[in-house]
Scaffold this active site. Structure first.
Site, PDB file in Angstrom:
ATOM      1  N   TYR A   1       0.830  -1.207   0.000  1.00 42.48           N
ATOM      2  CA  TYR A   1       0.000   0.000   0.000  1.00 42.48           C
ATOM      3  C   TYR A   1       0.869   1.264   0.000  1.00 42.48           C
ATOM      4  O   TYR A   1       0.628   2.194  -0.772  1.00 42.48           O
ATOM      5  CB  TYR A   1      -0.921  -0.023   1.214  1.00 42.48           C
ATOM      6  CG  TYR A   1      -1.834   1.164   1.339  1.00 42.48           C
ATOM      7  CD1 TYR A   1      -2.996   1.260   0.580  1.00 42.48           C
ATOM      8  CD2 TYR A   1      -1.546   2.185   2.247  1.00 42.48           C
ATOM      9  CE1 TYR A   1      -3.844   2.353   0.708  1.00 42.48           C
ATOM     10  CE2 TYR A   1      -2.389   3.273   2.388  1.00 42.48           C
ATOM     11  CZ  TYR A   1      -3.542   3.351   1.620  1.00 42.48           C
ATOM     12  OH  TYR A   1      -4.380   4.438   1.750  1.00 42.48           O
TER      13      TYR A   1
ATOM     14  N   LYS B   1       0.989   4.061  -2.910  1.00 38.42           N
ATOM     15  CA  LYS B   1       0.629   5.453  -2.650  1.00 38.42           C
ATOM     16  C   LYS B   1       1.791   6.394  -2.915  1.00 38.42           C
ATOM     17  O   LYS B   1       1.592   7.543  -3.342  1.00 38.42           O
ATOM     18  CB  LYS B   1       0.095   5.613  -1.224  1.00 38.42           C
ATOM     19  CG  LYS B   1      -1.289   5.027  -1.047  1.00 38.42           C
ATOM     20  CD  LYS B   1      -2.277   5.611  -2.056  1.00 38.42           C
ATOM     21  CE  LYS B   1      -3.710   5.271  -1.746  1.00 38.42           C
ATOM     22  NZ  LYS B   1      -4.640   5.866  -2.723  1.00 38.42           N
TER      23      LYS B   1
END
Length: 181
Positions: A161, A165
């Site tokens: 993640y 991002k």
């Protein structure tokens, strides 16, 4: 009068969380909103909430990480509301695992939704805006991409993640340089 009044906005991942809040706010400010989420039940609920206020919204359940799906999403905004003024890339998933337990599928799923799911709608929206400009119909276009502190500072259990991002943040910076005109 709001800066969103009358504008056509696509919000990905708008069935829940931040995307839902963005869609509701934009609609309250007068935008016509395409509510995208692969969870059809959630997307329909948000559209019902928006239209109950008298604002305009339509449901889209295409997978934004799919090239054809992201193309249909942008095409739906144009066919439903006559154009596209802004794209809010918010779709995302979590597959939290400590790195030693993370599978290739965990990694790929998160990269697909966050990175490809930001690239696809952006690519189709930019193609549309460039064609409009070349045809003498300049639009005041905007792209908003959602990143996370996990992508800037990191977070235990979120290697996939956080990396995705961070990629979205870098993508946004580069687009700002390439597309400013």
């Amino acid at each position: 009068m709001s800066s969103s009044d009358g504008r056509v906005v696509v919000v990905t991942g708008a069935g829940a969380g931040i995307g839902r809040a963005e869609a509701l706010l934009l609609a309250a400010e007068g935008a016509r909103v395409v509510v995208n989420d692969v969870n059809a039940e959630n997307a329909h609920a948000v559209v019902e909430e928006i239209t109950a206020t008298g604002a305009e919204a339509v449901v889209n359940t295409d997978d934004v990480s799919d090239a054809d799906g992201s193309g249909r999403l942008v095409a739906q905004a144009i066919s439903s509301f006559g154009g596209l003024d802004a794209l809010v890339n918010n779709a995302g998933i979590l597959r939290d695992r400590m790195f030693v337990n993370m599978t290739f599928d965990d990694w790929d799923a998160v990269m697909r939704v966050h990175l490809r799911g930001t690239f696809g709608p952006t690519r189709h929206a930019v193609d549309y805006w460039r064609a409009e400009s070349k045809a003498g119909r300049q639009r005041v276009a905007r792209i908003v991409n959602t990143s996370s502190p996990s992508g800037i500072y990191g977070n235990v259990g979120q290697a996939n993640y956080g990396a995705a991002k961070a990629g979205v943040a870098a993508f946004t910076q580069i687009l700002g340089e390439e597309l400013w005109r």
